[in-house]
Design an enzyme around this catalytic site. Structure first.
Site, PDB file in Angstrom:
ATOM      1  N   SER A 128      37.804 -31.586 -23.052  1.00 34.58           N
ATOM      2  CA  SER A 128      37.850 -30.403 -22.133  1.00 34.58           C
ATOM      3  C   SER A 128      39.305 -30.276 -22.005  1.00 34.58           C
ATOM      4  O   SER A 128      40.344 -30.941 -22.169  1.00 34.58           O
ATOM      5  CB  SER A 128      37.316 -31.204 -20.525  1.00 34.58           C
ATOM      6  OG  SER A 128      37.476 -30.304 -19.665  1.00 34.58           O
ATOM      7  N   LYS A 183      29.924 -33.771 -21.834  1.00 29.42           N
ATOM      8  CA  LYS A 183      30.655 -32.473 -21.671  1.00 29.42           C
ATOM      9  C   LYS A 183      29.997 -31.305 -21.433  1.00 29.42           C
ATOM     10  O   LYS A 183      30.507 -30.345 -20.793  1.00 29.42           O
ATOM     11  CB  LYS A 183      31.448 -32.491 -23.362  1.00 29.42           C
ATOM     12  CG  LYS A 183      32.262 -31.216 -23.649  1.00 29.42           C
ATOM     13  CD  LYS A 183      33.439 -30.813 -22.566  1.00 29.42           C
ATOM     14  CE  LYS A 183      34.470 -29.910 -22.929  1.00 29.42           C
ATOM     15  NZ  LYS A 183      33.891 -28.611 -23.098  1.00 29.42           N
ATOM     16  N   HIS A 186      29.497 -31.419 -17.989  1.00 31.36           N
ATOM     17  CA  HIS A 186      30.660 -31.164 -17.306  1.00 31.36           C
ATOM     18  C   HIS A 186      30.879 -29.592 -17.059  1.00 31.36           C
ATOM     19  O   HIS A 186      31.538 -29.100 -15.882  1.00 31.36           O
ATOM     20  CB  HIS A 186      31.605 -32.044 -17.784  1.00 31.36           C
ATOM     21  CG  HIS A 186      33.182 -31.271 -17.841  1.00 31.36           C
ATOM     22  ND1 HIS A 186      33.434 -29.992 -18.282  1.00 31.36           N
ATOM     23  CD2 HIS A 186      34.208 -31.697 -16.962  1.00 31.36           C
ATOM     24  CE1 HIS A 186      34.770 -29.605 -18.001  1.00 31.36           C
ATOM     25  NE2 HIS A 186      35.336 -30.762 -16.990  1.00 31.36           N
ATOM     26  N   ASN A 187      30.474 -28.897 -18.212  1.00 36.72           N
ATOM     27  CA  ASN A 187      30.660 -27.447 -18.092  1.00 36.72           C
ATOM     28  C   ASN A 187      29.735 -26.875 -16.963  1.00 36.72           C
ATOM     29  O   ASN A 187      29.982 -25.875 -16.627  1.00 36.72           O
ATOM     30  CB  ASN A 187      30.497 -26.856 -19.695  1.00 36.72           C
ATOM     31  CG  ASN A 187      31.734 -26.945 -20.651  1.00 36.72           C
ATOM     32  OD1 ASN A 187      32.506 -28.046 -20.291  1.00 36.72           O
ATOM     33  ND2 ASN A 187      32.098 -26.452 -21.348  1.00 36.72           N
ATOM     34  N   GLU A 190      31.166 -27.319 -13.693  1.00 39.70           N
ATOM     35  CA  GLU A 190      32.068 -26.282 -13.857  1.00 39.70           C
ATOM     36  C   GLU A 190      31.630 -24.908 -13.366  1.00 39.70           C
ATOM     37  O   GLU A 190      32.136 -24.216 -12.374  1.00 39.70           O
ATOM     38  CB  GLU A 190      32.974 -26.095 -15.111  1.00 39.70           C
ATOM     39  CG  GLU A 190      33.975 -25.125 -15.214  1.00 39.70           C
ATOM     40  CD  GLU A 190      34.534 -24.964 -16.410  1.00 39.70           C
ATOM     41  OE1 GLU A 190      34.839 -26.099 -17.325  1.00 39.70           O
ATOM     42  OE2 GLU A 190      34.641 -24.173 -17.278  1.00 39.70           O
TER      43      GLU A 190
HETATM   44  P1  NBP Z   1      37.620 -21.464 -33.346  1.00 39.57           P
HETATM   45  O1  NBP Z   1      36.495 -22.071 -32.742  1.00 39.57           O
HETATM   46  O2  NBP Z   1      38.388 -20.225 -33.184  1.00 39.57           O
HETATM   47  O3  NBP Z   1      37.515 -21.766 -34.963  1.00 39.57           O
HETATM   48  C1  NBP Z   1      38.583 -21.635 -36.021  1.00 39.57           C
HETATM   49  C2  NBP Z   1      38.747 -22.664 -36.982  1.00 39.57           C
HETATM   50  O4  NBP Z   1      37.683 -22.887 -37.629  1.00 39.57           O
HETATM   51  C3  NBP Z   1      39.711 -22.213 -38.143  1.00 39.57           C
HETATM   52  O5  NBP Z   1      40.336 -23.252 -38.133  1.00 39.57           O
HETATM   53  C4  NBP Z   1      38.816 -21.529 -39.001  1.00 39.57           C
HETATM   54  O6  NBP Z   1      39.444 -21.861 -40.383  1.00 39.57           O
HETATM   55  C5  NBP Z   1      37.591 -22.551 -38.909  1.00 39.57           C
HETATM   56  N1  NBP Z   1      36.345 -22.508 -39.636  1.00 39.57           N
HETATM   57  C6  NBP Z   1      35.374 -21.615 -39.455  1.00 39.57           C
HETATM   58 BR1  NBP Z   1      35.784 -20.249 -38.058  1.00 39.57          BR
HETATM   59  N2  NBP Z   1      34.630 -21.454 -40.537  1.00 39.57           N
HETATM   60  C7  NBP Z   1      34.852 -22.518 -41.240  1.00 39.57           C
HETATM   61  C8  NBP Z   1      34.286 -23.126 -42.347  1.00 39.57           C
HETATM   62  N3  NBP Z   1      33.052 -22.599 -42.731  1.00 39.57           N
HETATM   63  N4  NBP Z   1      34.783 -24.149 -43.020  1.00 39.57           N
HETATM   64  C9  NBP Z   1      35.806 -24.538 -42.614  1.00 39.57           C
HETATM   65  N5  NBP Z   1      36.725 -24.174 -41.600  1.00 39.57           N
HETATM   66  C10 NBP Z   1      36.034 -23.092 -40.813  1.00 39.57           C
HETATM   67  O7  NBP Z   1      38.911 -22.607 -33.208  1.00 39.57           O
HETATM   68  P2  NBP Z   1      39.547 -23.176 -31.658  1.00 39.57           P
HETATM   69  O8  NBP Z   1      39.410 -22.201 -30.531  1.00 39.57           O
HETATM   70  O9  NBP Z   1      40.591 -23.921 -31.727  1.00 39.57           O
HETATM   71  O10 NBP Z   1      38.295 -24.321 -31.224  1.00 39.57           O
HETATM   72  C11 NBP Z   1      37.910 -25.422 -32.107  1.00 39.57           C
HETATM   73  C12 NBP Z   1      36.885 -26.244 -31.381  1.00 39.57           C
HETATM   74  O11 NBP Z   1      36.909 -26.727 -30.100  1.00 39.57           O
HETATM   75  C13 NBP Z   1      35.467 -25.336 -31.272  1.00 39.57           C
HETATM   76  O12 NBP Z   1      34.352 -26.004 -31.404  1.00 39.57           O
HETATM   77  C14 NBP Z   1      35.569 -24.975 -29.694  1.00 39.57           C
HETATM   78  O13 NBP Z   1      34.416 -24.729 -29.308  1.00 39.57           O
HETATM   79  C15 NBP Z   1      36.177 -26.057 -29.116  1.00 39.57           C
HETATM   80  N6  NBP Z   1      36.938 -26.135 -28.028  1.00 39.57           N
HETATM   81  C16 NBP Z   1      37.653 -24.936 -27.730  1.00 39.57           C
HETATM   82  C17 NBP Z   1      38.256 -24.794 -26.407  1.00 39.57           C
HETATM   83  C18 NBP Z   1      39.281 -23.530 -26.186  1.00 39.57           C
HETATM   84  O14 NBP Z   1      39.790 -23.784 -25.099  1.00 39.57           O
HETATM   85  N7  NBP Z   1      39.525 -22.883 -27.122  1.00 39.57           N
HETATM   86  C19 NBP Z   1      38.197 -25.823 -25.508  1.00 39.57           C
HETATM   87  C20 NBP Z   1      37.593 -27.032 -25.810  1.00 39.57           C
HETATM   88  C21 NBP Z   1      36.645 -27.030 -27.069  1.00 39.57           C
HETATM   89  P3  NBP Z   1      40.098 -20.530 -40.928  1.00 39.57           P
HETATM   90  O15 NBP Z   1      41.602 -20.543 -40.395  1.00 39.57           O
HETATM   91  O16 NBP Z   1      39.984 -20.840 -42.465  1.00 39.57           O
HETATM   92  O17 NBP Z   1      39.471 -19.364 -40.499  1.00 39.57           O
END
Ligand code: NBP
Length: 482
Positions: A128, A183, A186-187, A190
């Protein structure tokens, strides 16, 4: 040297977690499907610590010290499975895969089971705190085997947020999907917190007549008391903000349609399956959904409301100030109910899946690094410390006393809302839950009678054991249906 941990998936979350690990002295291997992201991270932040960039999956795995710790930070769902399929064949028994994405806990249970057969520890870790948390300290909720918890615990503690007393905001939640389940709840909590705050704002504006900047001040005052929390703090910031273009309050220029990414919805879906009444979270999810139905709302604007004569307290007057105090009571009481419901769901999940979750510890690790961080959480930990088998947060004496002291004002606020035609689904659902739990007798007895009438579904009696059916279509004698 070999890396202590590797991260594959270097979008914002993965990159920030990698930097967080490196800042704490760990050597971090880096990998991303599209290598450009790995290169960009090295270029911008490569100097911050010990990074080992890898171009291929094989190179990445070879750069990890044994037992390997491989963290996946890709888009949840199909991409996570694709990455597991790619890496699992390259790993050995004893290695660990940590999924830090927002996975559904049922997916985590399946992945853990499949990987366990190969001797690989799968850790579903709820993280989170968004981007900022990932970089500077998130709340981390890992689930998985005891061995993986022992091997990972110190690293997760190092990068996690620290509560005011210095305690790391992470703990081993329980086996398989326990971390992602917690988690998820938690959401959901929220969502409920945000809805209750929104209702408080709406009442202060529509009933008491305050302007947004005045409401910001009220929230700032509340933030110095028992409602002290991140969400109350940022609410004041948002309400005090003026739109640069129009000079109007920012809150008045934002389209009033709330979006959602889905974890609140999951919480409610799973609560329905578990039979846990999380009405506060459900109302929050529905309120966002309703707000988004622009056509439906446009088609309903002509519907009648309360008489125009309904008196309105004038802004900043003594009546308005007294009403604001009542709203604070209603908000606090409703918040106690939201957490009561959320913790009930965690308890139900723990019982159903055999997770043995320590509820007091959960409240403790939400004190830092996450959106619902609040002074209030210490109170929940204290409640479970005093009695670990607490049937409900409302059974805690201090919470019972506080909600008892708030209830008159809480009712007055709901009455005022109804009278003025201001929707308060969160406040009123919380009050209905409270009154239903307190009731000596519920009309569920009548429901059972109806069910027996139309479907011979049988009923129990209050005065003796057994299962009974009344011959409704005949002479209405009662027969034993045991
Ligand atoms: P994203 O959820 O936007 O995912 C982007 C990443 O996934 C890139 O590295 C992309 O690689 C990779 N990817 C995808 Br899309 N398809 C793929 C595949 N088939 N094989 C390998 N890699 C693949 O990234 P994020 O916002 O950093 O979130 C990451 C995780 O954390 C998610 O599960 C999200 O729900 C969770 N999360 C996010 C937050 C937040 O605030 N953003 C908070 C808490 C948890 P590429 O560069 O090659 O396209």
């Amino acid at each position: 040297g070999l890396a202590d941990i590797g991260i594959t998936g270097l979008a914002v979350m993965g990159s920030n977690l990698a930097r967080n690990f490196a800042r704490h002295g760990y050597t971090v291997a880096l990998h991303n499907r599209t290598k450009a992201k790995t290169d960009a991270l090295m270029e911008e932040h490569g100097e911050e610590g010990m990074f080992v960039p890898a171009a291929t999956a094989e190179e990445f795995v070879a750069s990890l010290a044994r037992p390997r710790r491989l963290m996946i930070m890709v888009k949840a769902g199909g991409p996570t499975d694709a990455v597991i399929e790619e890496f699992a064949p390259l790993l050995e028994p004893g290695d660990m895969i940590i999924d830090g994405g927002n996975a559904h806990f049922e997916d985590t249970r399946r992945r853990e089971r499949e990987l366990r057969e190969k001797g690989i520890h799968f850790v579903g870790a709820g993280i989170s705190g968004g981007e900022e948390g990932a970089l500077n300290g998130p709340s981390i909720m890992p689930g998985g085997s005891k061995e993986s918890a022992a091997a990972l615990g110190p690293m997760l503690e190092a990068i996690s947020a620290k509560a005011k007393d210095g305690a790391p905001c992470t703990t081993h939640i329980g086996p398989d999907g326990a971390g992602h389940f917690v988690k998820m709840v938690h959401n959901g909590i929220e969502y409920a917190d945000m809805q209750l705050i929104a209702e408080a704002y709406h009442l202060l504006r529509a009933v008491a007549g305050y302007e947004p900047r005045e409401i910001a001040e009220i929230f700032r005052t509340w933030n110095t008391g028992r409602l002290d929390s991140y969400l109350i703090e940022i609410t004041a910031e948002v309400l005090a903000h003026t739109d640069a273009e129009t000079g109007r309050p920012f809150v008045d220029v934002v389209a009033d349609m709330a979006e959602q990414k889905g974890t609140g919805r999951w919480t409610v879906q799973i609560a329905l399956d578990l039979g846990v009444p999380v009405s506060g979270i459900a109302e929050a999810v529905f309120a966002r959904a309703l707000s988004g139905h622009a056509d439906l709302r446009a088609a309903s604007r002509h519907l009648a409301g309360p008489d125009a004569g309904t008196e309105r307290a004038s802004g900043a007057g003594p009546d308005a100030a007294a009403f604001a105090d009542q709203v604070e009571q209603a908000l606090y009481a409703s918040k106690i109910v939201s957490y009561t419901q959320g913790f009930h769901q965690i308890q139900a999940g723990s019982d159903t899946y055999g997770w043995n979750i320590d509820l007091g510890r959960i409240a403790a690790i939400w004190r830092g690094g996450c959106i619902i961080r609040a002074a209030f959480l210490d109170r929940i930990t204290a409640a479970y410390d005093a009695r670990s088998d607490l049937p409900s947060l409302l059974s805690d004496q201090r919470f019972a006393e506080e909600i008892g002291a708030a209830q008159d004002d809480w009712r007055a606020v709901v009455v005022a809302a109804v009278r003025h035609g201001v929707p308060v689904p969160g406040f009123s659902a919380a009050l209905a839950y409270y009154d239903a739990l307190r009731a000596d007798r519920l009309p569920a007895a009548l429901t059972q009678g109806q069910r027996d009438f139309f479907g011979a579904h049988t009923y129990r009696r209050t005065d003796r054991d057994g299962v009974f059916h009344t011959l409704w279509g005949g002479d209405r004698t009662e027969v034993s249906a045991g």
